[in-house]
Scaffold this motif. Sequence first.
Motif, short mmCIF file in Angstrom:
data_model
loop_
_atom_site.label_atom_id
_atom_site.label_comp_id
_atom_site.label_asym_id
_atom_site.label_seq_id
_atom_site.Cartn_x
_atom_site.Cartn_y
_atom_site.Cartn_z
N LEU A 1 0.84 -1.21 0.00
CA LEU A 1 0.00 0.00 0.00
C LEU A 1 0.87 1.25 0.00
CD1 LEU A 1 -2.75 -1.03 2.57
CD2 LEU A 1 -3.14 -0.48 0.19
N CYS B 1 3.78 1.54 -1.27
CA CYS B 1 4.30 1.65 -2.64
C CYS B 1 3.27 2.37 -3.52
CB CYS B 1 4.53 0.25 -3.17
SG CYS B 1 6.09 0.02 -3.92
N ALA B 2 2.01 1.91 -3.43
CA ALA B 2 0.96 2.53 -4.24
C ALA B 2 0.84 4.02 -3.89
CB ALA B 2 -0.37 1.82 -3.98
N VAL C 1 4.08 6.03 -5.07
CA VAL C 1 4.13 6.15 -6.54
C VAL C 1 3.12 7.21 -6.97
CG1 VAL C 1 3.46 5.01 -8.67
CG2 VAL C 1 5.02 3.89 -7.11
#
Lengths: 655, 309
Positions: A438, A440-441, A444
């Motif tokens: 999560l 990472c999401a 990004v």
Amino acid sequence: MTSHELILASALLAVLSGVPAALLSKRSNMSQALATLILLCANGIGLLAVYRWWVDGAIAPLSFPAPIPGVSVSVAIDAISVCFLLPILVVTSMATIYGLQYWKQSEHEDNGRGVSLFLGAMTGAMTLIVVAHDGLMFLAAWETMAISGLFLVATEDHISETRKAAWLYIAASHFATLCAFGVFALLYAINGSWDFDTLKTTGTPMAFAMAALAFFGFGTKAGIMPMHIWLPSAHAQAPSHVSAVMSGVLLKMGVYGIVRVSTFYAEIPLSWALFVLVMGTSTAILGIAFAIGQQDIKRALAYSSIENIGIITIGLGLALLGRATGQPQWAFLGVCGMILHVWNHALFKSLLFFGAGSVIHGVGTRDMESMGGLSKHMPKTATCFLVGAVAICGLPPLNGFVSEILIYLGLFRIATSPETLASAAVFAAPGLALVGALACACFVKIYGLVFLGAPRSEHAAQTHEAGSAMCVPMMILAGCCALIGVVPLVAAPLLDRVAAGWNGDAAVAFKLIEEAPLQMLSVIAALIAVLLLAGAGFLLMRGIRRAPSGLTWDCGYAAPSSRMQYSSSSFAEMLVKLFGWALQPNVERPKITELFPQNVEFDSHVNDTVLHKLVLPTTRAVTWCFSWGRYLQSGSLQAYLMYILVVVVFLLLWR
Amino acid sequence: MFENLSIYTLVHIVVALVFPPFLLGVINRVKAIVGGRRGQPLLQTYFDLRKLFSKDSVFSETTTWVFRFGPVVSLTTAFVAVMIVPLGEANAPLAFTGDLILLAYVLGLGRFFTMAAALDTGSAFEGMGSAREATYACLAEPVMFLGLLVLARVTGTLSMSGLLGTGLLEGWGGAAASLILIMVSWFIVLLVENSRVPFDDPNTHLELTMIHEVMVLDHSGPAFGLILYGAAIKLFVFAALIVRLALPIHTGYAALDWSIFLAGTVVVAMLIGLVESIMARLRLPSIPNLLVGAGVLSLFSMILVLVKL
């Protein structure tokens, strides 16, 4: 001078660092430079104290009389203090340098000197908190920190949002302080002394109440869910360098409180450890889920702080579990992971808040929906922010990965041991994996929306790079992130000492270098670097520098515009839906009625569920109940005389 | 740290570099046969790679260095991952305590840069792909870790080489049900991580429905070659996990071990091809259900081993 005298001098100097500036002209930048210089000196003395402690080892606590007659207070430095002291010294120094350009006195005549004054006061107060050796000293420093924090949050008090955030902050802060009073009153009741010492009796209701008050009170300061309600708005409304200090170190004071109180207990029940693990895991997952739903860059970073506090709490839970089940190895890995994550989060989160500050300085808004393509205009900020974003996702080869791998190793050790009661704790590992994905999401999304793609507004298209006083602190912090990530051995000696200090003698036998693959992480980092260079070299050889450029492929559509890019809400849509049960997103869809609809608007945002669905309705209900009491206060003198008569008659009849 | 360095390390590296594109050829061949066609040559991916590496590239004006650098990161991370997983021999070249966490996170690093590079183009299509990749990764990652936890409990080690080593043979005796559940859920993870049917259709022609292919839509030439190569290695890594989980045998004859292992990966590739031939791609909203299903399977498996041992 001993380390104790040095640290007191450092704290005193820091508290007073903004005072000379307050007496100087409000138009000149000199005052700010002076305050910065004094604060840097104070922090330098603090570092010297840490050095003395490292060389001399622990010495007897230093007692001196308090202003209250007959009471004396004392300070002591131990490994736990030092571990929380270092981030304070580093982050506040970076923040005050950053502030020289970000919050220039000449551009903020009304509140610039106030920011300098209270930033210094908060730094000194936090230093005192971590070296306080008794409840009175701790409470005095705690309250100073809380109040300076209030003035820092309320810096731009002409904005109504800011005033609201400040109110919420002070309410939550008072709750935390109240609990802290309770904790130390109980400590006095059990031990008969204000000094920090192991409790004489455990297993009593009093000892339990003390632990509960400490967890919920200090947890409020740290931002453990569901006590986090004050955090997002306070971080969003404060100036960015203040948000960096708040997120980087102020929250850690809550963690410090819990860690310190945990040292008072000779034995930890298993249920407490499991409870802390559950709270940590849920805080981490929900914190980052809320972060994904935000459009305001600073609110998103604030929610991600909640996530990281959750990870730290998982580390603490693991350490407590080790103590509760008599597994010193788990406790060792838990303490090392927790403390290293405290440092790491202080480094990368202040870096990210500085980056966000530079962006806000350039674009003039916190709304990510009107940013985009900024890395072309601010390459240094973009690169530093990228380092912070990769680090906070816990990805190798940066520092976030090192602390997470320590916690993972502890959790996997639980899985491989035959212990059955504690084995429920292994489910924190997939939880942590979910948090990593999560995060990472989330990052990004933030990096991509802010720095990549095409600009979504006029301002974003014409922004400027931050000045060197803003860039240099970011580069230093990014360098620290890379250093701990690539050579994690640098952190090992201090971590060994703090684990031994927290855990008693059992952990002395452990060395981090034997428990965790620290050297292999350096090898991996080197391998990644070599491969990346080789790959980049290959592409350069194949001539990507000379490659022609064209439009982005949009399936043959000839006139793509920047408004057609994926937005913050669209990127987050699927994840927000998955976590809809917790996030309760506010979605307003346009109703299309006519054949040729025009100008419809779609709006989707995620409010804080705990605050808006629980706390605010409760406070409204309570206010409504108490409003009945106003009927008594009619304002007429006769009525008041009547009340007195009724009470007197009542009392006469009573006796 | 170099005690593992031997002729096997060299074999490991060569196989990891040379073999993976072959698996893509196998998948395509199986699909073609089931579909009644003759299909591409088995070595088509190698030809594609050679062609791409000799081509020139075009870059969008919107993009920055992140876009150019993304493919390098995804190939690098795939290569680091394949160095952690044991292939035909007992130990991987980079085997150490805790490498299982590195395996998951290094692939995460690759994903981070693939998604960032996609957002760098400023196109809504790439944005969609990247949002989908981010979402499904959140559901796949816990499944992966539950499997690792089960294996750690069964074998009592914390390294991929131990997890998928001969210690697992005893596990097949005692906890076979758990291991089968893990194998099934890891196969589902393989399909989603490598963007295969039913999660994503690598051969579709509609950008709106894609995940991985749409993220790399704007890459061309050598950079696209790196992406294709990296994707092949990543598929090989996941296939290797499943093969080693199913056949954790070590005969002592290197040639035999390697042959068994490589034959195993070909079988996994054929399975993928069969799945792609007989299933349609799922609707995007129902993908999470399948992944949550895989998560529940691995939870069952975890509970089984927790209670049993």
